[in-house]
Design a protein around this motif. Structure first.
Motif, short mmCIF file in Angstrom:
data_model
loop_
_atom_site.label_atom_id
_atom_site.label_comp_id
_atom_site.label_asym_id
_atom_site.label_seq_id
_atom_site.Cartn_x
_atom_site.Cartn_y
_atom_site.Cartn_z
N ALA A 74 97.22 116.41 73.84
CA ALA A 74 96.93 117.80 74.17
C ALA A 74 95.42 118.00 74.29
CB ALA A 74 97.48 118.71 73.07
N PRO A 75 95.00 118.87 75.23
CA PRO A 75 93.57 119.16 75.30
C PRO A 75 93.13 119.83 74.01
CG PRO A 75 94.82 120.69 76.68
CD PRO A 75 95.80 119.69 76.16
N GLU A 96 89.48 118.06 76.77
CA GLU A 96 89.45 119.45 76.26
C GLU A 96 89.02 120.50 77.30
OE1 GLU A 96 86.30 117.50 73.97
OE2 GLU A 96 85.36 119.46 73.83
N ALA A 97 89.29 121.77 76.98
CA ALA A 97 88.88 122.90 77.82
C ALA A 97 87.39 122.78 78.12
CB ALA A 97 89.15 124.21 77.09
N GLN A 104 90.86 119.53 81.62
CA GLN A 104 91.27 120.94 81.66
C GLN A 104 90.04 121.79 81.96
OE1 GLN A 104 92.12 123.22 77.99
NE2 GLN A 104 94.20 123.43 78.77
N HIS A 149 96.59 130.78 76.43
CA HIS A 149 95.82 131.08 75.20
C HIS A 149 94.87 132.27 75.30
CE1 HIS A 149 96.55 126.57 74.09
NE2 HIS A 149 97.65 127.32 74.05
N SER A 196 102.48 126.27 76.44
CA SER A 196 102.07 126.61 75.08
C SER A 196 102.45 128.07 74.89
CB SER A 196 100.56 126.37 74.97
OG SER A 196 100.12 126.56 73.65
N LEU A 249 103.47 121.58 67.23
CA LEU A 249 103.83 121.32 65.84
C LEU A 249 104.78 120.13 65.66
CD1 LEU A 249 104.28 124.66 63.87
CD2 LEU A 249 102.77 122.76 63.34
N LEU A 250 104.73 119.21 66.58
CA LEU A 250 105.58 118.01 66.42
C LEU A 250 104.85 117.06 65.48
CD1 LEU A 250 106.74 117.42 70.12
CD2 LEU A 250 107.80 118.82 68.34
N PHE A 288 103.56 116.80 74.50
CA PHE A 288 102.17 116.77 74.04
C PHE A 288 102.11 116.73 72.52
CE2 PHE A 288 102.69 121.51 74.20
CZ PHE A 288 102.16 121.88 72.97
N TYR A 289 101.09 116.01 72.07
CA TYR A 289 100.78 115.96 70.64
C TYR A 289 99.30 116.27 70.47
CZ TYR A 289 105.23 113.58 69.62
OH TYR A 289 106.56 113.26 69.46
N GLY A 290 98.98 117.14 69.53
CA GLY A 290 97.59 117.50 69.26
C GLY A 290 97.14 116.99 67.90
N ARG A 291 97.44 117.79 66.87
CA ARG A 291 96.89 117.47 65.55
C ARG A 291 97.38 116.15 64.98
NH1 ARG A 291 98.15 123.46 63.84
NH2 ARG A 291 99.70 123.01 65.45
N LEU A 339 94.92 113.76 66.01
CA LEU A 339 93.61 113.86 65.33
C LEU A 339 93.66 113.14 63.98
CD1 LEU A 339 92.44 117.56 65.92
CD2 LEU A 339 91.86 115.52 67.23
C1 LIG Z 1 91.04 121.52 67.30
C2 LIG Z 1 91.90 122.11 68.39
C3 LIG Z 1 91.34 122.42 69.62
C4 LIG Z 1 92.14 122.93 70.65
N1 LIG Z 1 91.58 123.12 71.89
C5 LIG Z 1 92.40 123.39 72.95
C6 LIG Z 1 91.89 123.33 74.27
O1 LIG Z 1 90.75 122.98 74.52
N2 LIG Z 1 92.76 123.64 75.28
C7 LIG Z 1 94.07 123.97 75.05
O2 LIG Z 1 94.81 124.25 76.00
N3 LIG Z 1 94.57 123.97 73.79
C8 LIG Z 1 93.77 123.67 72.76
N4 LIG Z 1 94.31 123.56 71.51
C9 LIG Z 1 95.78 123.69 71.33
C10 LIG Z 1 96.43 122.30 71.43
O3 LIG Z 1 96.30 121.79 72.74
C11 LIG Z 1 97.92 122.36 71.04
O4 LIG Z 1 98.60 123.21 71.92
C12 LIG Z 1 98.12 122.84 69.62
O5 LIG Z 1 97.28 122.12 68.73
C13 LIG Z 1 99.58 122.69 69.18
O6 LIG Z 1 100.00 121.36 69.24
P1 LIG Z 1 100.07 120.43 67.90
O7 LIG Z 1 100.93 121.20 66.93
O8 LIG Z 1 100.70 119.16 68.38
O9 LIG Z 1 98.68 120.27 67.38
C14 LIG Z 1 93.52 123.13 70.44
C15 LIG Z 1 94.08 122.85 69.18
C16 LIG Z 1 93.29 122.32 68.18
C17 LIG Z 1 93.93 121.96 66.85
#
Ligand SMILES: Cc1cc2nc3c(=O)[nH]c(=O)nc-3n(C[C@H](O)[C@H](O)[C@H](O)COP(=O)(O)O)c2cc1C
Length: 337
Positions: free
Chosen positions: A23-24, A58-59, A101, A165, A245, A282-283, A302-305, A308
């Motif tokens: 995820a971005p 990232e954005a 993005q 967002h 999202s 939140l996966l 997509f996976y974000g956190r 990380l």
């Molecule tokens: C540190 C951080 C920065 C984020 N920045 C962006 C971003 O630049 N663009 C975007 O579309 N979403 C952004 N998000 C949202 C994530 O892309 C994602 O949708 C969100 O973390 C939920 O997914 P997860 O539960 O797998 O983390 C950000 C989230 C986090 C935690």
């Protein structure tokens, strides 16, 4: 065929090696110049080495005045291209597909004089934004277009339009932030014009994604049916993926957060628009992503956190994934589940 995270995905013109999306996520590691730093080069390279099929940068701000923070990456100047090129090349060298993005934060921009569709602030502590003139709108669409030109020059395989967002594009989509009585009061108009401006400059052999909030969790905001109407009013003929999202245009988002809570939104868009989607939220493990694919909620996950905290999670949990050669002696087979 039973869809798995390791199954490749064919888009209109490119093939992605598996169904995983990073995820971005803004890392806030640049400075006022918006240029790429050694951190970004290592960060995106590492996630590509971690086996992710589609690595999303990232954005990245299309205008100096449209940044979420003063440490955002930028794509508003040709001076940004060289650094971004290093990122896209490293992602590709590791065998992944690269995406960036592009974003304008609108009323959520840092700085004293943010602009927005209408003069409505998000909440008490924000600056009152200036309502955009037609000239501001024209220039901002042109900034999105120039950002896409630079993203192509920097070598990205895909560009993602950030329409989620509560940033500028989604502000135009919402009655909570768009109460204009001109042409741009029509909720799909700004997004439609941005898409068309990008079509004019983005090469036909490359891909485009749109990130969208599927709902605003507010009775006066948009919901999934409104989003589907907005998307149907746009020309999606060259869009490969809709990346779903939610929320972001009001504080706080009143929603019960649970694993996969956004997947029904992805599923509805996928099936009502017959388009490929990226779902998630939140996966916390690979099984949940695999279930989403098998349930046909989305085509990619997509996976974000999770990434990380554990960039090499998928190397350790998906049997078919090869560790990069230099790391193979670190592989513990018993960790695969
Ligand atoms: C540190 C951080 C920065 C984020 N920045 C962006 C971003 O630049 N663009 C975007 O579309 N979403 C952004 N998000 C949202 C994530 O892309 C994602 O949708 C969100 O973390 C939920 O997914 P997860 O539960 O797998 O983390 C950000 C989230 C986090 C935690």
């Amino acid at each position: 065929m039973q869809m798995k995270l390791e199954t490749p995905l064919k888009l209109k013109h490119i093939q992605i090696k598996n169904r995983l999306v990073m995820a971005p996520m803004c890392m806030y590691q640049s400075d006022d110049t918006g240029v790429v730093k050694p951190f970004h080069e290592a960060h995106y390279y590492m996630h590509a080495l971690g086996g992710i099929g589609l690595v999303m940068v990232e954005a990245t701000a299309i205008s100096k005045h449209g940044r979420i923070s003063v440490n955002d990456l930028g794509i508003w100047s040709d001076d940004h291209i060289q650094g971004l090129k290093v990122i896209s090349e490293r992602i590709k060298e590791a065998g992944s597909t690269s995406c960036i993005q592009i974003n304008h934060a609108g009323r959520k921009s840092v700085g004293q004089y943010p602009f927005a569709p209408s003069q409505i602030k998000m909440d008490g502590k924000d600056e009152l934004p200036k309502a955009m003139s037609l000239l501001d709108i024209k220039e901002t669409i042109s900034d999105f277009q120039k950002a896409a030109i630079r993203a192509n020059e920097a070598g990205f395989d895909m560009v993602e339009i950030h329409a989620a967002h509560g940033y500028l594009i989604s502000q135009f989509m919402s009655s909570l932030s768009n109460q204009r009585d001109d042409h741009y009061g029509v909720k799909h108009q700004f997004l439609k014009d941005v898409i068309e401006a990008i079509y004019q400059v983005w090469p036909l052999h490359k891909s485009i994604s749109i990130r969208i909030s599927g709902t605003e969790y507010h009775p006066d905001g948009f919901d999934i049916d409104d989003v589907i109407k907005i998307l149907k009013a746009c020309d999606l003929s060259r869009i490969d993926l809709i990346h779903i999202s939610s929320g972001g245009n009001i504080r706080p988002n009143i929603v019960t957060l649970a694993s996969g809570y956004q997947l029904p939104l992805a599923r509805k868009i996928k099936h009502e628009l017959s388009i490929k989607t990226i779902g998630g939220g939140l996966l916390s493990n690979h099984e949940e992503g695999e279930e989403a694919l098998q349930h046909d909620d989305c085509d990619m996950v997509f996976y974000g956190r999770l990434l990380l905290r554990d960039p090499f999670y998928f190397l350790r949990h998906i049997e078919k994934f090869e560790f990069p050669k230099p790391y193979q002696r670190g592989k513990l087979l018993k960790e695969k589940s």
